[in-house]
Write an enzyme that holds these catalytic residues in place. Structure first.
Site, short mmCIF file in Angstrom:
data_model
loop_
_atom_site.label_atom_id
_atom_site.label_comp_id
_atom_site.label_asym_id
_atom_site.label_seq_id
_atom_site.Cartn_x
_atom_site.Cartn_y
_atom_site.Cartn_z
N THR A 72 0.84 -1.20 0.00
CA THR A 72 0.00 0.00 0.00
C THR A 72 0.88 1.25 0.00
OG1 THR A 72 -1.78 -1.17 1.11
CG2 THR A 72 -1.78 1.23 1.33
N GLN A 181 1.01 -9.65 -6.20
CA GLN A 181 0.53 -11.03 -6.34
C GLN A 181 1.36 -11.83 -7.34
OE1 GLN A 181 -1.80 -12.41 -4.48
NE2 GLN A 181 -2.79 -10.62 -3.55
N CYS A 326 -17.77 -6.55 3.09
CA CYS A 326 -19.15 -6.59 3.54
C CYS A 326 -19.28 -5.61 4.71
CB CYS A 326 -19.51 -8.01 3.95
SG CYS A 326 -21.20 -8.20 4.43
N1 PMP Z 1 -1.77 -4.81 -4.19
C1 PMP Z 1 -2.32 -6.02 -4.37
C2 PMP Z 1 -2.48 -6.55 -5.75
C3 PMP Z 1 -2.72 -6.77 -3.27
O1 PMP Z 1 -3.26 -7.97 -3.44
C4 PMP Z 1 -2.54 -6.22 -1.96
C5 PMP Z 1 -3.00 -6.98 -0.74
N2 PMP Z 1 -4.25 -7.55 -0.83
C6 PMP Z 1 -1.96 -4.96 -1.84
C7 PMP Z 1 -1.58 -4.29 -2.98
C8 PMP Z 1 -1.73 -4.34 -0.50
O2 PMP Z 1 -0.74 -5.05 0.18
P1 PMP Z 1 -0.24 -4.67 1.64
O3 PMP Z 1 -1.12 -5.41 2.57
O4 PMP Z 1 1.17 -5.13 1.71
O5 PMP Z 1 -0.36 -3.20 1.78
#
Ligand code: PMP
Length: 397
Positions: A72, A181, A326
Site C-alpha cells: 500500500t 501477487q 461486507c
Molecule cells: N496490491 C495487491 C495486488 C494486493 O493484493 C494487496 C494486498 N491484498 C496490496 C496491494 C496491499 O498489500 P499490503 O497489505 O502489503 O499493503
C-alpha cells in the site's frame, strides 16, 4: 481440520523465514545506521538481505530497491511522487490505471483526481484482463505514468505488463506495476523489462507482514514521501525494520527457489480442485487457466451468496474469501466481477480460493467434499437459485 485457502490475502510465514528473523529481535538489535559493533552485525544482515531482494526481482546493482512498510505504501508512493514531480509542475497531467487495481492504487488515483490530475481507468475484457492494445489508445503526450497490476488479486488474471512497459517506454511514459501477487507465482525479472517501478510485499510470499519494497530503475528515482533522515539513501526515512527485511530477503529467496514447484505442483493441485468444483452444475470461472496465476480460483456458484458460502465453509474450518468488503447490511458484489460485466447474481456469488506451496492434497480433498455439501444445502434454501436459468455455462462469454 483447518484449511487455509486465503493466501492472496496473506500467507503463513515460512518456518525458515521465521528462523532467519528470530535473532534480530533480542540478540541483534543495533540500529544498522549507528557506528558500533551492535550496528555492524545488523548492517551485515541487512546487506545480505538486500542482495537477496535485488536478486529475487532481477534488479541491477545501480537500481534502487527501497524498503517500505507494505505494498500500500509503495503504491501510494509511486503515484503521489509522480504527481509531485510531473503533474504539479505542469509537465504532464495524466495517469492511467486499470479499473481492477487494488484499492491502494484506485483510492490514490481518485485522490490525485481531486487535486486536478486526469485519470483514465482502463476496462478489462470478459476474461478480467486489460489487453495491451487497449492501453495503446489512451496514451497521450501528457501521460506521466501508467500503473498496471501484474497479477490481479481476485481472479489471478495475469496482465501483459512487459508488453505495456515496452509500449510506454517507446513513448517516454513511466511504467509502474503492482507485482504484489506476482512474486513467487511468476518469473519476475525487471532487468529484462522496461518496467520503471515495481511494488512488492513480503507477506504475500511467506514473509512477514509490515515490510514491502518499491523498485526504481536507475535514473528514474522518485522523490521521497517520508523525509527526515538518510536511511535508504535518503529515499525513505525511518529506522529500518531489520528483522522484517531479513525476513523478506529469506522469503523471496525461498519463493524463487520454489517457483518451479508453484508453477507445476501448486498449479496441478489447483487445477484438480477447480475441475472438481466445475463438476457442480451452474458454476463459473472467469479467467482461463493459462492466463492466470497458478494458485488462484475465483468461482461463482449460481444462487449462493458468497458470504453464505464463506460462513458455511468457515464452520468447517475452511478459510476462503469473497473479495468484497461486507461493510454494512448490503452485501456487496465482487468488484472485479462487476468490472468484467458479470450479471449481478454471478458477481454476488463469487468465492476466491487461493492456494500456497503448503496446501496439501488431503486438504483439497476435504474442501471439495465440504464445498459440494455447502452448495447442496444452500441451493436448497436459495430463492434466487430456484428461478435461475440452469446450465448456462457459456452465458458469461
Ligand atoms: N496490491 C495487491 C495486488 C494486493 O493484493 C494487496 C494486498 N491484498 C496490496 C496491494 C496491499 O498489500 P499490503 O497489505 O502489503 O499493503
Amino acid at each position: 481440520m483447518r484449511v487455509y485457502l486465503d493466501n492472496n490475502s496473506t500467507t503463513m510465514v515460512d518456518p525458515h523465514v521465521y528462523e532467519a528473523m528470530e535473532p534480530y529481535f533480542v540478540q541483534r538489535y543495533g540500529n544498522p545506521n549507528s557506528l558500533h559493533c551492535f550496528a555492524s552485525e545488523t548492517h551485515q544482515a541487512l546487506k545480505a538481505a538486500m542482495q537477496k531482494i535485488y536478486a529475487g526481482i532481477g534488479a541491477n546493482n545501480e537500481d534502487s530497491v527501497v524498503i517500505t512498510s507494505c505494498a500500500t505504501e509503495s503504491n501510494n508512493w509511486a503515484l503521489k511522487s509522480i504527481y509531485f514531480q510531473y503533474i504539479l509542475t505542469g509537465q504532464k497531467n495524466h495517469i492511467i490505471i486499470s479499473e481492477v487495481e487494488h484499492p491502494s492504487i484506485i483510492a490514490t488515483a481518485r485522490f490525485l483526481e481531486s487535486l486536478g490530475c486526469k485519470v483514465t481507468y482502463l476496462p478489462v475484457n470478459n476474461e478480467g484482463i486489460v489487453e495491451a492494445h487497449t492501453l495503446k489508445d489512451f496514451l497521450t503526450d501528457k501521460t506521466a505514468l501508467v500503473s498496471m497490476m501484474w497479477v490481479n488479486n481476485e481472479t489471478g488474471a495475469i496482465f501483459p505488463v512487459e508488453e505495456m512497459a515496452q509500449m510506454c517506454n517507446e513513448r517516454g511514459i513511466l511504467f509502474h506495476t503492482d507485482a504484489t501477487q506476482a512474486i513467487g507465482k511468476l518469473p519476475v525479472n525487471v532487468k529484462e523489462t522496461k518496467i520503471d517501478y515495481l511494488t512488492l510485499s513480503a507477506h504475500k510470499f511467506h514473509g512477514p507482514k509490515g515490510v514491502g519494497a518499491l523498485y526504481m530503475k536507475k535514473g528514474k528515482e522518485l522523490m521521497p514521501l517520508l523525509h527526515g533522515g538518510d536511511h535508504m539513501g535518503g529515499l525513505r526515512s525511518g529506522t529500518l525494520n531489520v528483522a522484517g527485511i531479513v525476513g523478506m530477503g529469506k522469503a523471496i529467496e525461498q519463493a524463487v527457489d520454489a517457483l518451479d514447484f508453484e508453477l507445476h505442483e501448486v498449479k496441478a493441485l489447483r487445477d484438480r480442485f477447480e475441475d472438481a468444483l466445475l463438476e457442480i452444475p451452474d458454476t463459473f470461472v472467469v479467467t482461463p487457466r493459462e492466463r492466470r496465476s497458478p494458485n488462484t480460483i475465483l468461482i461463482s456458484f449460481r444462487g449462493i451468496e458468497g458470504e453464505s458460502m464463506l460462513w458455511d465453509l468457515n464452520k468447517d474450518g475452511i478459510a476462503a474469501s469473497t473479495g468484497s468488503a461486507c461493510a454494512s447490511e448490503d452485501l456487496e458484489s465482487n468488484p472485479v466481477m462487476e468490472a468484467i460485466g458479470a450479471e449481478a447474481d454471478l458477481a454476488h456469488t463469487a468465492i476466491r480460493f487461493s492456494l500456497s506451496r503448503f496446501t496439501t492434497n488431503e486438504e483439497i480433498d476435504f474442501v471439495i467434499e465440504r464445498v459440494k455439501e455447502a452448495v447442496k444445502r444452500l441451493r436448497a434454501i436459495s430463492s434466487s437459485y430456484a428461478y435461475a436459468p440452469k446450465n448456462h455455462k457459456d452465458e458469461l462469454h
